[in-house]
Design an enzyme around this catalytic site. Sequence first.
Site, short mmCIF file in Angstrom:
data_model
loop_
_atom_site.label_atom_id
_atom_site.label_comp_id
_atom_site.label_asym_id
_atom_site.label_seq_id
_atom_site.Cartn_x
_atom_site.Cartn_y
_atom_site.Cartn_z
N ARG A 107 0.83 -1.20 0.00
CA ARG A 107 0.00 0.00 0.00
C ARG A 107 0.86 1.25 0.00
O ARG A 107 0.66 2.15 -0.81
CB ARG A 107 -0.92 0.01 1.23
CG ARG A 107 -2.03 -1.03 1.23
CD ARG A 107 -3.00 -0.82 0.11
NE ARG A 107 -4.26 -1.57 0.30
CZ ARG A 107 -5.18 -1.72 -0.63
NH1 ARG A 107 -5.02 -1.21 -1.83
NH2 ARG A 107 -6.29 -2.39 -0.38
N GLN A 190 -15.39 11.23 10.65
CA GLN A 190 -15.35 12.68 10.57
C GLN A 190 -14.40 13.25 11.63
O GLN A 190 -13.57 14.11 11.34
CB GLN A 190 -16.77 13.23 10.78
CG GLN A 190 -16.90 14.70 10.51
CD GLN A 190 -18.33 15.19 10.75
OE1 GLN A 190 -19.14 14.48 11.37
NE2 GLN A 190 -18.64 16.37 10.27
N HIS A 194 -10.66 14.98 10.56
CA HIS A 194 -10.57 16.45 10.62
C HIS A 194 -9.27 16.93 11.25
O HIS A 194 -8.94 18.10 11.16
CB HIS A 194 -11.79 17.05 11.36
CG HIS A 194 -12.94 17.32 10.43
ND1 HIS A 194 -13.45 16.36 9.59
CD2 HIS A 194 -13.67 18.43 10.20
CE1 HIS A 194 -14.45 16.88 8.89
NE2 HIS A 194 -14.60 18.14 9.24
N TYR A 341 -12.71 -7.42 5.75
CA TYR A 341 -11.83 -8.57 5.50
C TYR A 341 -11.99 -9.62 6.60
O TYR A 341 -12.23 -9.29 7.75
CB TYR A 341 -10.35 -8.15 5.49
CG TYR A 341 -9.91 -7.29 4.34
CD1 TYR A 341 -10.68 -7.17 3.18
CD2 TYR A 341 -8.71 -6.59 4.42
CE1 TYR A 341 -10.25 -6.36 2.14
CE2 TYR A 341 -8.28 -5.79 3.37
CZ TYR A 341 -9.06 -5.67 2.23
OH TYR A 341 -8.62 -4.87 1.21
N LEU A 370 -11.53 12.25 -1.76
CA LEU A 370 -12.19 10.92 -1.74
C LEU A 370 -12.77 10.60 -0.36
O LEU A 370 -13.57 9.69 -0.22
CB LEU A 370 -11.24 9.81 -2.22
CG LEU A 370 -10.11 9.30 -1.35
CD1 LEU A 370 -10.58 8.34 -0.27
CD2 LEU A 370 -9.10 8.57 -2.24
N TYR A 371 -12.34 11.38 0.67
CA TYR A 371 -12.83 11.14 2.03
C TYR A 371 -14.09 11.95 2.32
O TYR A 371 -14.54 12.01 3.45
CB TYR A 371 -11.75 11.46 3.07
CG TYR A 371 -11.53 10.37 4.09
CD1 TYR A 371 -12.54 9.97 4.97
CD2 TYR A 371 -10.31 9.71 4.18
CE1 TYR A 371 -12.34 8.97 5.90
CE2 TYR A 371 -10.10 8.69 5.11
CZ TYR A 371 -11.11 8.33 5.96
OH TYR A 371 -10.91 7.33 6.87
N HIS A 374 -20.00 12.20 3.17
CA HIS A 374 -21.21 12.76 3.76
C HIS A 374 -22.46 11.89 3.64
O HIS A 374 -23.33 11.96 4.50
CB HIS A 374 -21.44 14.18 3.22
CG HIS A 374 -20.36 15.12 3.65
ND1 HIS A 374 -19.20 15.30 2.93
CD2 HIS A 374 -20.24 15.89 4.76
CE1 HIS A 374 -18.42 16.14 3.58
NE2 HIS A 374 -19.02 16.53 4.69
N GLY A 511 -7.63 5.09 -1.36
CA GLY A 511 -7.67 5.44 0.06
C GLY A 511 -6.76 4.54 0.88
O GLY A 511 -6.11 5.02 1.82
N SER A 515 -3.95 6.01 3.39
CA SER A 515 -4.22 5.78 4.79
C SER A 515 -3.08 5.00 5.47
O SER A 515 -2.57 5.40 6.51
CB SER A 515 -5.59 5.10 4.89
OG SER A 515 -5.66 4.26 5.97
C1 HEM Z 1 -24.22 15.97 8.98
C2 HEM Z 1 -22.96 15.81 9.10
C3 HEM Z 1 -21.94 16.69 8.43
C4 HEM Z 1 -22.00 18.02 8.15
C5 HEM Z 1 -23.13 19.00 8.45
C6 HEM Z 1 -20.75 18.35 7.49
C7 HEM Z 1 -20.42 19.61 7.05
C8 HEM Z 1 -19.23 19.94 6.47
C9 HEM Z 1 -18.85 21.27 6.10
C10 HEM Z 1 -19.71 22.53 6.28
C11 HEM Z 1 -17.60 21.21 5.58
C12 HEM Z 1 -16.78 22.35 5.03
C13 HEM Z 1 -17.01 22.46 3.56
C14 HEM Z 1 -16.27 23.53 2.88
O1 HEM Z 1 -15.60 24.30 3.54
O2 HEM Z 1 -16.36 23.56 1.66
C15 HEM Z 1 -17.19 19.83 5.60
C16 HEM Z 1 -15.98 19.36 5.16
C17 HEM Z 1 -15.58 18.04 5.22
N1 HEM Z 1 -16.31 16.98 5.69
FE1 HEM Z 1 -18.14 17.09 6.49
N2 HEM Z 1 -19.98 17.22 7.38
C18 HEM Z 1 -20.67 16.20 7.94
C19 HEM Z 1 -20.25 14.88 8.02
C20 HEM Z 1 -19.06 14.38 7.53
C21 HEM Z 1 -18.67 13.00 7.62
C22 HEM Z 1 -19.46 11.85 8.23
C23 HEM Z 1 -17.45 12.90 7.04
C24 HEM Z 1 -16.72 11.59 6.93
C25 HEM Z 1 -15.44 11.43 6.75
C26 HEM Z 1 -17.07 14.24 6.59
C27 HEM Z 1 -15.88 14.58 5.95
C28 HEM Z 1 -15.53 15.85 5.58
C29 HEM Z 1 -14.24 16.20 5.00
C30 HEM Z 1 -13.09 15.25 4.70
C31 HEM Z 1 -14.27 17.57 4.79
C32 HEM Z 1 -13.14 18.45 4.25
C33 HEM Z 1 -12.47 19.16 5.40
C34 HEM Z 1 -11.45 20.14 4.95
O3 HEM Z 1 -10.92 19.97 3.87
O4 HEM Z 1 -11.18 21.08 5.69
N3 HEM Z 1 -18.07 15.10 6.91
N4 HEM Z 1 -18.20 19.08 6.15
#
Ligand code: HEM
Length: 585
Positions: A107, A190, A194, A341, A370-371, A374, A511, A515
Site C-alpha cells: 500500500r 469525521q 478532521h 476482510y 475521496l474522504y 457525507h 484510500g 491511509s
Molecule cells: C451531517 C454531518 C456533516 C456536516 C453538516 C458536514 C459539514 C461539512 C462542512 C460545512 C464542511 C466544510 C465544507 C467547505 O468548507 O467547503 C465539511 C468538510 C468536510 N467533511 Fe463534512 N460534514 C458532515 C459529516 C461528515 C462526515 C461523516 C465525514 C466523513 C469522513 C465528513 C468529511 C468531511 C471532510 C473530509 C471535509 C473536508 C475538510 C477540509 O478539507 O477542511 N463530513 N463538512
Amino acid sequence: MERTLGFFILFLVSVSYAENLCCSYPCQNGGVCLTKGFKDYECDCTSTDFYGRNCETPTFSKRIKLWLKPSPLTLHNLLIGNNWLWDIINNIPFLRGFIMKKVYTMRSDMIDSPPTYESEHPYITLDANYNVSFYTRTLPPVPVECPTPMGVAGKKILPDLDVLTKKLFIREKFKPEPIGTSALFSFFAQHFTHQFFKTDIKRGPQYQWGGHGVDMTHVYGKNKHDENLLRSFKDGKLKVQTVNGEDWPPLSKDAQVEMQYIMPVPEDSKFALGHSFFGNLPGLFMYASIWMREHNRVCDVMKKEHPEWDDERLYQTGKLILLGETIKIVIEDYVQHLSNYNFKLLFDPSLLFGEPFQYQNRIALEFNHLYHWHPLMPDDFNIGGTNYTIKDFLVNSNLVIKHGMATFVDSLSKQNAGAFTIKNHGKYTVNVVKELIKHGRTLRLQPLNNYRKRFNLKPFKSFEELTGNKWLAKELENFYGDIEAVEFYVGLITEKRRPKAVFGEAIVEMGGPYSVKGLMANPICSPKYWKPSTFGGNVGFEIVNTATIEKLFCQNIKEDCPVVSFKVPGFVEGPEKPVDEHGEL
Ligand code: HEM
Ligand SMILES: *[C@@H]1O[C@H](CO)[C@@H](O)[C@H](O)[C@H]1NC(C)=O
Ligand SMILES: *[C@@H]1O[C@H](CO)[C@@H](O)[C@H](O)[C@H]1NC(C)=O
C-alpha cells in the site's frame, strides 16, 4: 520589415494554436510527459520498468511480475471470503505478521515520498516539497492550455453543478449502508480525519493549515496557544467540568479557544474543543469528550507509575499514548470494519523495521476529496428512545450531556449509517459536495481513469462498466460524453459497489495507500520512538498495544459498558443488489 512582421504574426499564431501534446496523457505506466518544442513531446520512463516512446513496453522481468500479480479484485475476493483459511492464518502470528507487512509495503509503495506535485504547476517544483501550506497532489493538474477541462477528452464545458447535484446527489429517500455500518463509525470518520483534512478555504482550496498527519491536534488544539487554553496544568490533565456526575469539556468562557459554528448557538451550548468545527455535531462532541476523559485517565495511570514526573511530562506522555491508541484503533477496529476482510489486521510498526520506508507524510488533495463521505450521515437519530432529526443535532452538544455518554454511544452504535452512493446526500451536506466538485474543477483534477491507472487499476472502457447500471450510465454519458472525461469525485460515487463492501474499487485502492502511509509513517512508528520508554514504560506501551474502541468508551464510563460498535448489532447483510433505474439500492 514587412517580412519580419509576417513571421512574427505567423509565430504568434503557431504558438497560440500549438497544442500541448501532453494534454492527451500519452505516457503510460507512470512515465512523465515532457513537451519538446511546440510540436513534440517525450516520455521519461526512468524507473518505471517500462520503455518505448510512450513507456508502453514492459521489461522482461516486469512482464513476468505483471503476469504473476493477482488483480485487486482477486485479492479483495480472497480477503472477504475463505473464512476457514483466515481462521487459521489469524491465529499463527508469523503468518499474520508476514501478510500484514505485505499490506504495509504494497500500500505505502504507491505513495510518492517525498511528495512531488502541488496544485499550481503541472510539473515538479521544489515548492511541492518545501511549501507545506499546499496539499500535495498525486497527479499534477491538467495544464490550463488543454482543449478541454479534462485534457483532450470530453466536452469543453463540464456539467452544470445544480443539474448534477439534483440528478446525482440529493437524497430523496434514505439509503442505509449495506454492510451494517453504524453512525458511531460515521462520526469516528469525521472526527479522526478532521485532524489532517484542514482546508484553508480563505487562501484557496489548494491550501491547508494542518500538520499533514495524525498529530492529535483535534484533541489537544491546533497550536500551543490553544493547547495551553485547554490544559489544567495540574498532573498533566486537561480542563474539565462535571455535569450529572460525568466529566465534559469546559465551556468556552472557561477556555477561550476560538470555535466556528455553522449557525447561531446559545452561550451555554458553547464548549472549548480541540477542533473549531466539533461544536457543530453531538457525535463530534461525544468523541471530543471521550478522548478528553481518556487523556486524564492515562495521566492518572502515569502519575502512579511516575510520581516523580511534573505536569509537563505527564501531559506530553499522555499525548504520545493517545496518539498510539488512535492508530491502533484506526487500524484494528475502524479499517477492519471498513475493509470487511476476514484477515485480522494488525498494528505493529516493528514489521517495517529493516524495510525501505520513509517516515514522512504529506496529505494529498485527492485523499481529502475521496474522504468526503457525507452520505454516511443519516437524517434521523434515535437516542435512548427519543427521535431527533439531523437539524435537532446541529450545534446541540448538550444532547450528549443530557442523555449521558453511555446512552449516546449505545444509541449511535445501533443506528445505521447511510450508504456511500448516489442520491444519498442529506439536506445539510448537499452544499459541501457541490463546493467539493467546484474545487476539483478550479484545481484541475485529472479524470478518474487517470487515477485508476496511477493506482494500478484498469481504466473503465464504458459508462456501464463504471456504474454497472444502464440508467446511471446513460445519465453520466449525457453529462460527460466520454468515459475518459469523468470527474474524480463524480466517478468515485457513481462506481458500482464491490461485493460485501462499503465502497467501489477505486476509493479503496486509492484510500488504502494514503491511509496506510499516513498511519505507518507517523514518527511514533519509527524505530527510535516505537519502544516502551516513549510511552512512559511498559504500562503506557501496554495501553497503546491493547487499545480498542470498546475499551476507549468503557474505561471512561462509570455505568455498565454500553454497546460500542462500528457495525449495528444483529445486522444481516441483504443479497447483493445493484442500484436500480431510479438510483435506489
Ligand atoms: C451531517 C454531518 C456533516 C456536516 C453538516 C458536514 C459539514 C461539512 C462542512 C460545512 C464542511 C466544510 C465544507 C467547505 O468548507 O467547503 C465539511 C468538510 C468536510 N467533511 Fe463534512 N460534514 C458532515 C459529516 C461528515 C462526515 C461523516 C465525514 C466523513 C469522513 C465528513 C468529511 C468531511 C471532510 C473530509 C471535509 C473536508 C475538510 C477540509 O478539507 O477542511 N463530513 N463538512
Ligand atoms: C507557499 O506558496 C504560496 C503561493 O505561492 C505563497 O503565498 C506562500 O507564501 C508560500 N509559503 C511559503 C512558506 O513559502
Ligand atoms: C421514532 O422513530 C421510529 C422509526 O422511525 C418509530 O418507529 C418510532 O415510533 C419513533 N418513536 C417516537 C417516540 O416517536
